[in-house]
Design a protein around this motif. Sequence first.
Motif, PDB file in Angstrom:
ATOM      1  N   LEU A 135      37.499  40.874  91.025  1.00 18.12           N
ATOM      2  CA  LEU A 135      36.855  41.213  89.757  1.00 18.12           C
ATOM      3  C   LEU A 135      37.828  41.499  88.621  1.00 18.12           C
ATOM      4  O   LEU A 135      37.455  41.423  87.449  1.00 18.12           O
ATOM      5  N   ALA A 136      39.059  41.845  88.942  1.00 25.12           N
ATOM      6  CA  ALA A 136      40.020  42.232  87.906  1.00 25.12           C
ATOM      7  C   ALA A 136      40.244  41.162  86.827  1.00 25.12           C
ATOM      8  O   ALA A 136      40.299  41.510  85.642  1.00 25.12           O
ATOM      9  N   PRO A 137      40.381  39.872  87.165  1.00 29.31           N
ATOM     10  CA  PRO A 137      40.644  38.890  86.103  1.00 29.31           C
ATOM     11  C   PRO A 137      39.574  38.862  85.013  1.00 29.31           C
ATOM     12  O   PRO A 137      39.892  38.779  83.821  1.00 29.31           O
ATOM     13  N   ALA A 138      38.296  38.939  85.398  1.00 32.39           N
ATOM     14  CA  ALA A 138      37.228  38.935  84.391  1.00 32.39           C
ATOM     15  C   ALA A 138      37.240  40.221  83.577  1.00 32.39           C
ATOM     16  O   ALA A 138      36.975  40.199  82.370  1.00 32.39           O
ATOM     17  N   MET A 139      37.535  41.351  84.226  1.00 27.10           N
ATOM     18  CA  MET A 139      37.647  42.607  83.483  1.00 27.10           C
ATOM     19  C   MET A 139      38.788  42.536  82.474  1.00 27.10           C
ATOM     20  O   MET A 139      38.669  42.992  81.329  1.00 27.10           O
ATOM     21  N   ILE A 140      39.913  41.966  82.895  1.00 29.97           N
ATOM     22  CA  ILE A 140      41.054  41.808  81.993  1.00 29.97           C
ATOM     23  C   ILE A 140      40.672  40.933  80.802  1.00 29.97           C
ATOM     24  O   ILE A 140      41.000  41.236  79.653  1.00 29.97           O
ATOM     25  N   ALA A 141      39.955  39.841  81.069  1.00 33.97           N
ATOM     26  CA  ALA A 141      39.553  38.933  79.987  1.00 33.97           C
ATOM     27  C   ALA A 141      38.656  39.623  78.977  1.00 33.97           C
ATOM     28  O   ALA A 141      38.725  39.337  77.770  1.00 33.97           O
ATOM     29  N   LYS A 142      37.817  40.535  79.438  1.00 36.74           N
ATOM     30  CA  LYS A 142      36.906  41.249  78.534  1.00 36.74           C
ATOM     31  C   LYS A 142      37.540  42.491  77.935  1.00 36.74           C
ATOM     32  O   LYS A 142      37.005  43.078  76.994  1.00 36.74           O
ATOM     33  N   GLY A 143      38.659  42.939  78.499  1.00 34.29           N
ATOM     34  CA  GLY A 143      39.317  44.135  77.984  1.00 34.29           C
ATOM     35  C   GLY A 143      38.590  45.415  78.313  1.00 34.29           C
ATOM     36  O   GLY A 143      38.735  46.426  77.620  1.00 34.29           O
ATOM     37  N   TYR A 144      37.825  45.395  79.420  1.00 31.18           N
ATOM     38  CA  TYR A 144      37.071  46.590  79.798  1.00 31.18           C
ATOM     39  C   TYR A 144      36.725  46.531  81.271  1.00 31.18           C
ATOM     40  O   TYR A 144      36.363  45.477  81.802  1.00 31.18           O
ATOM     41  N   GLY A 145      36.797  47.673  81.933  1.00 27.93           N
ATOM     42  CA  GLY A 145      36.379  47.747  83.331  1.00 27.93           C
ATOM     43  C   GLY A 145      36.514  49.152  83.873  1.00 27.93           C
ATOM     44  O   GLY A 145      37.313  49.961  83.376  1.00 27.93           O
ATOM     45  N   ARG A 146      35.694  49.446  84.867  1.00 27.55           N
ATOM     46  CA  ARG A 146      35.743  50.726  85.559  1.00 27.55           C
ATOM     47  C   ARG A 146      35.715  50.446  87.063  1.00 27.55           C
ATOM     48  O   ARG A 146      34.767  49.822  87.562  1.00 27.55           O
ATOM     49  N   ILE A 147      36.740  50.907  87.775  1.00 23.66           N
ATOM     50  CA  ILE A 147      36.789  50.758  89.224  1.00 23.66           C
ATOM     51  C   ILE A 147      36.857  52.160  89.822  1.00 23.66           C
ATOM     52  O   ILE A 147      37.713  52.966  89.443  1.00 23.66           O
ATOM     53  N   ILE A 148      35.940  52.437  90.747  1.00 21.33           N
ATOM     54  CA  ILE A 148      35.853  53.747  91.379  1.00 21.33           C
ATOM     55  C   ILE A 148      35.893  53.541  92.891  1.00 21.33           C
ATOM     56  O   ILE A 148      35.024  52.871  93.455  1.00 21.33           O
ATOM     57  N   ASN A 149      36.909  54.085  93.526  1.00 19.06           N
ATOM     58  CA  ASN A 149      37.041  54.003  94.974  1.00 19.06           C
ATOM     59  C   ASN A 149      36.603  55.324  95.596  1.00 19.06           C
ATOM     60  O   ASN A 149      37.018  56.390  95.138  1.00 19.06           O
ATOM     61  N   VAL A 150      35.773  55.259  96.610  1.00 19.78           N
ATOM     62  CA  VAL A 150      35.300  56.469  97.275  1.00 19.78           C
ATOM     63  C   VAL A 150      36.170  56.726  98.491  1.00 19.78           C
ATOM     64  O   VAL A 150      36.106  56.020  99.494  1.00 19.78           O
ATOM     65  N   GLY A 151      37.014  57.736  98.360  1.00 19.34           N
ATOM     66  CA  GLY A 151      37.905  58.124  99.437  1.00 19.34           C
ATOM     67  C   GLY A 151      37.289  59.226 100.274  1.00 19.34           C
ATOM     68  O   GLY A 151      36.085  59.238 100.531  1.00 19.34           O
TER      69      GLY A 151
END
Length: 259
Positions: A135-151
């Motif tokens: 998913l990172a490439p599309a987030m980079i292209a849009k200049g926005y993203g939120r990634i939340i990892n549940v540890g």
Amino acid sequence: MLIPGKLSEERVALVTGGARGIGLEIVRRFLADGYQVAFVATTAEHVERALDILGCPDDRVHAERIDVTRHNEVDGFVDRIRARWGEIAILVNNAGISPKRVDQNAPWLSQTSLEEWARVIDVNLTGPFILMRLLAPAMIAKGYGRIINVGSLAGRAMPIIAGPHYAASKAGLVGLTRAAARDLAPHGITVNCIAPGRVLSDLTGPPEAAVNRSALSRIPVGRFGTAEEVAHVAAFLASPMAGFITGATIDITGGEFAA
């Protein structure tokens, strides 16, 4: 720099392990906040049960049975979400497994087979890596993203209930979170980790269970956490208001662990 006018458009979220426990509450909270939410689970029965519980219109939620360790299944699921709603702006890596002994206590190092070790690492650590990388490439292209990892608390302190494979995978997830945060921060993407302590759900059993009574004695606030409390933190980290928080691990343990 984020463009304020774009933020209202970033309304598509993907939650793994979204059919039960903490994952289901995160899905419920995101829906309440107006997101279109896709989630995955390991069985069709869990998916159907979760959809019945949510009772949400089909245009707001989409769910499938997916194995997050199988790249081709993940690719196909993401492609279907993109075709339906557009790019995914919020990713919550919640899927995880924690094998126990018959008595529900943690398996010892000597009791952990290589096959079980590999499966736990695949689901809990490789699965998040696959989705973040996808998913990172599309987030980079849009200049926005939120990634939340549940540890987990087990990845932050001496593991008491969890086995060595689970503790290692969740500690690894903290490291992966930091590495991804470093790489993605210049592109308007935040990457954070939530580390819950003992949160009661259908996965942890009733509060009167021996393992839960023992856990309660270690929690300074004197009670168990709730899945709703974890979902509130996820909702904040997913929001535009959390744009200056990245690479962080948020401990939700009732004081059992503090760093």
